[in-house]
Design an enzyme around this catalytic site. Sequence first.
Site, short mmCIF file in Angstrom:
data_model
loop_
_atom_site.label_atom_id
_atom_site.label_comp_id
_atom_site.label_asym_id
_atom_site.label_seq_id
_atom_site.Cartn_x
_atom_site.Cartn_y
_atom_site.Cartn_z
N SER A 10 0.56 -1.79 0.22
CA SER A 10 0.48 0.11 -0.17
C SER A 10 0.66 1.52 -0.14
O SER A 10 1.61 1.34 -0.87
CB SER A 10 -1.39 -0.51 1.09
OG SER A 10 -2.18 0.49 0.95
N ASP A 65 -9.08 -3.65 -6.23
CA ASP A 65 -8.13 -3.61 -5.27
C ASP A 65 -9.16 -2.53 -4.21
O ASP A 65 -9.02 -1.97 -5.86
CB ASP A 65 -6.80 -2.65 -5.01
CG ASP A 65 -6.28 -2.94 -3.91
OD1 ASP A 65 -6.86 -1.96 -2.96
OD2 ASP A 65 -4.93 -3.12 -4.03
N HIS A 86 -7.26 -6.23 -1.13
CA HIS A 86 -5.89 -4.84 -0.63
C HIS A 86 -5.16 -5.81 -0.45
O HIS A 86 -4.59 -6.39 0.11
CB HIS A 86 -6.33 -4.38 0.21
CG HIS A 86 -5.67 -2.65 -0.11
ND1 HIS A 86 -4.71 -2.36 -1.62
CD2 HIS A 86 -4.95 -1.76 1.43
CE1 HIS A 86 -4.22 -1.08 -0.25
NE2 HIS A 86 -3.84 -1.50 0.92
#
Length: 523
Positions: free
Chosen positions: A235, A462, A490
């Site tokens: 991320s 995602d 995710h």
Amino acid sequence: MRPRRLPRTSASAAALALLLAAGCTGSGAPRGVPAPHATAPAVVPAASVSPDPAALRPYYAQRLSWRDCGTSGFQCATLRAPLDYARPGGAQVRLAVARVKATGPGKRLGSLLVNPGGPGGSAVGYLQGYAGLAYPAPVRARYDMVALDPRGVARSEPVRCLDGPDMDAHTQVDPTPDDRRETDLLAASLKRFASACAKRSGRILPHVSTVEAARDMDVLRAVLGDGKLTYVGASYGTFLGATYAELFPSRTGRLVLDGAMDPSLTAARLNLDQTAGFDTAFRAFAADCLTRPDCPLGTASVRDATARMRAFLARLDRAPVPTGQDRPLGEALATIGAITAMYDETAWPQLRTALTRAMDGEGSGLLALADTYYERDGDGGYSNLMSANAAVNCLDQPPAFTTPAAVAAAVPSFEKASPVFGRGLAWASLSCAYWPAKATGAPHRITAEGAPPIVVVGTTRDPATPYKWARSLAAQLSSGVLLTYDGDGHTAYGRGSDCVDTAINTYLLEGTPPPPSKRCRQS
């Protein structure tokens, strides 16, 4: 059972977190709170600074004093770094480091640094709670697993803003203002939060940018005795890793950037793209829900389910429901609770149950999901996740919007991107408008010329880091290699795909990246 983790997002989902918790929330905040003055000194844009190597030598030559962490098998230490890399002879910051040594068999390959994202997620906590225990055994056998809490985060001189009761109040503000009074309350909450950050964390606040955190990683690399950095970032951690490669391409080793951000986009564009990402995830949840006997969104169609969800949140805006605590479930907490479940499809059954109960007038299930996102404990305390999140994001880019009027004009485009979450995410984009430290970064393409192959991982559905960001980052990087996971949730590494895990393990252990445009499908 593998410890469950929800990697954190950055950019606009972080902005939503700011809206609902840290930045622009605050039910009952007094009207007309003035914007705080920027009490911090002016900061030279960190990316333009070329620190004096001689002045940095003491940092690169330091020795870490490892000690027992209190968690079996893990060791902890403290790394020193300049507070301001433009003035390396001045004040210092003390940064928390943890490691678990390679288990063998096989030749040790060095250190593998991990970061879970955020910004604001504790890398040390991630290592001790997940990566150091549940990363694939062949990787843990050959690498010392290492984590560094970035400056301003968790154990590394954490940014502090509001206390628990004030955070509780702020998480309940109306995230979708309908009139001037509600808009003023929203803006007042942003100002109140920013003022608290400046008051409690003025020393560190101007020095928590991603560029500075990347420089800290290079100091750690040298202190650990590694010629090149080996790194897995998830991320926001992908932006941190790409920034490292941009600054130090010749010191870049095997980098995995999972759930990639696109550094070339403005904050407004990031927010709008992520809004569409959460809509994609909600539609996938709704389609699955319609096939279940316990679905609270009906059985007709995804379109009908979307309408029911919107109507439910609108009802909560008018009349929150009890939770068994002194925090009723209103639109703000319900929205963040639903968004939390979008990160991981294994949380969808929990969301179905929570929605069913909330629609029947009992909101504790959605409140529990929201508390997970905010890292609120049972005693009402919060980690510094939301505070650090704001501090880093607001330094890394100029605000998406600077006035409520600008947000109001953008609301239709956000609602088009996500009928369920769009309005709230649009207003979340105001989160940095009143920040007391001036942004030192700006959107730009990262090429990292001269770096070896860098593996960029994108998941097609995602919610937090849309797949097109991974495609874009892989194309920007001069040596980027895209690995696609056709699935939900995710990030992809360690989430159940043997195809993804095998490709990344091979790269980390042998240095061989996956073939160009390799695609793995959800089983």
